[in-house]
Design a protein around this motif. Structure first.
Motif, mmCIF file in Angstrom:
data_model
loop_
_atom_site.group_PDB
_atom_site.id
_atom_site.type_symbol
_atom_site.label_atom_id
_atom_site.label_comp_id
_atom_site.label_asym_id
_atom_site.label_seq_id
_atom_site.Cartn_x
_atom_site.Cartn_y
_atom_site.Cartn_z
ATOM 1 N N THR A 59 59.262 74.920 -23.487
ATOM 2 C CA THR A 59 59.522 76.359 -23.379
ATOM 3 C C THR A 59 59.022 77.080 -24.619
ATOM 4 O OG1 THR A 59 61.455 75.925 -21.986
ATOM 5 C CG2 THR A 59 61.340 78.092 -23.047
ATOM 6 N N ILE A 99 70.170 72.276 -22.579
ATOM 7 C CA ILE A 99 68.715 72.131 -22.653
ATOM 8 C C ILE A 99 68.361 70.832 -23.369
ATOM 9 C CG2 ILE A 99 68.434 73.422 -24.813
ATOM 10 C CD1 ILE A 99 65.832 74.616 -23.545
ATOM 11 N N THR A 156 60.876 84.363 -17.542
ATOM 12 C CA THR A 156 61.961 84.280 -16.568
ATOM 13 C C THR A 156 62.249 82.845 -16.126
ATOM 14 O OG1 THR A 156 60.452 84.661 -14.715
ATOM 15 C CG2 THR A 156 61.519 86.602 -15.692
ATOM 16 N N SER A 157 61.655 81.876 -16.810
ATOM 17 C CA SER A 157 61.928 80.486 -16.468
ATOM 18 C C SER A 157 63.393 80.159 -16.768
ATOM 19 C CB SER A 157 61.023 79.549 -17.270
ATOM 20 O OG SER A 157 61.392 79.552 -18.634
ATOM 21 N N ARG A 158 63.830 79.025 -16.297
ATOM 22 C CA ARG A 158 65.232 78.633 -16.484
ATOM 23 C C ARG A 158 65.649 78.716 -17.944
ATOM 24 N NH1 ARG A 158 68.180 72.974 -14.799
ATOM 25 N NH2 ARG A 158 70.213 73.586 -15.600
ATOM 26 N N TRP A 159 64.780 78.296 -18.871
ATOM 27 C CA TRP A 159 65.147 78.243 -20.274
ATOM 28 C C TRP A 159 64.527 79.360 -21.101
ATOM 29 C CZ3 TRP A 159 69.270 75.607 -20.520
ATOM 30 C CH2 TRP A 159 69.454 74.491 -19.700
ATOM 31 N N TRP A 178 66.959 82.137 -22.074
ATOM 32 C CA TRP A 178 67.962 81.738 -23.070
ATOM 33 C C TRP A 178 67.359 81.610 -24.459
ATOM 34 C CZ3 TRP A 178 72.198 83.150 -21.274
ATOM 35 C CH2 TRP A 178 72.502 83.013 -19.925
#
Length: 131
Positions: A69, A61, A33-36, A39
């Motif tokens: 990530t 990114i 669930t991290s920012r990247w 994605w």
């Protein structure tokens, strides 16, 4: 408040206590669930991608953040990594079976959100919702 019990995989039918700070599942949830992380998992749903293809598919990114990530997701066994010994080395990433299972609800969440947003062409609400 009662003490929290840390459960392991060997405890059949029991779950990890993800609200406990020492829970190993908590780290994995943080990576997904991290920012990247979200994605990366969504980008790899349809194809295996080389590092730079993945970077191009996720606008905004940096190479550093993508590398960090990917390292975390590979360590969590959500993403696999293959290096071909060429010059320069070709590094390809894809979802493991587990990564595919974890990414399914992320894609569903993304679809639900985008259906709710106004249509980019018309500014009108999506198919199933009001603005």
């Amino acid at each position: 408040m009662t003490g929290s019990v840390q459960l392991g995989r060997d405890d059949a039918g029991r779950r990890y206590d993800v609200f406990h700070t020492d829970c190993p599942a908590r780290d994995m949830v943080d990576h997904v669930t991290s920012r990247w992380g979200i994605w990366v998992l969504i980008s790899l749903r349809s194809n295996d991608l080389r590092f730079f293809e993945l970077r191009e598919s996720i606008q905004g990114i940096s190479e550093k953040m993508l590398a960090q990530t990917l390292r975390a997701l590979v360590q969590d066994d959500l993403v696999w990594r293959t290096v071909e010994p060429t010059t320069p080395p070709q590094v390809t990433y894809g979802l493991t079976e587990f990564g595919g299972h974890v990414s399914e609800p992320l894609v569903e969440l993304f679809d639900r959100i985008t259906r709710r947003l106004p249509s980019p062409a018309t500014g009108r609400p999506g198919r199933n919702g009001a603005a």
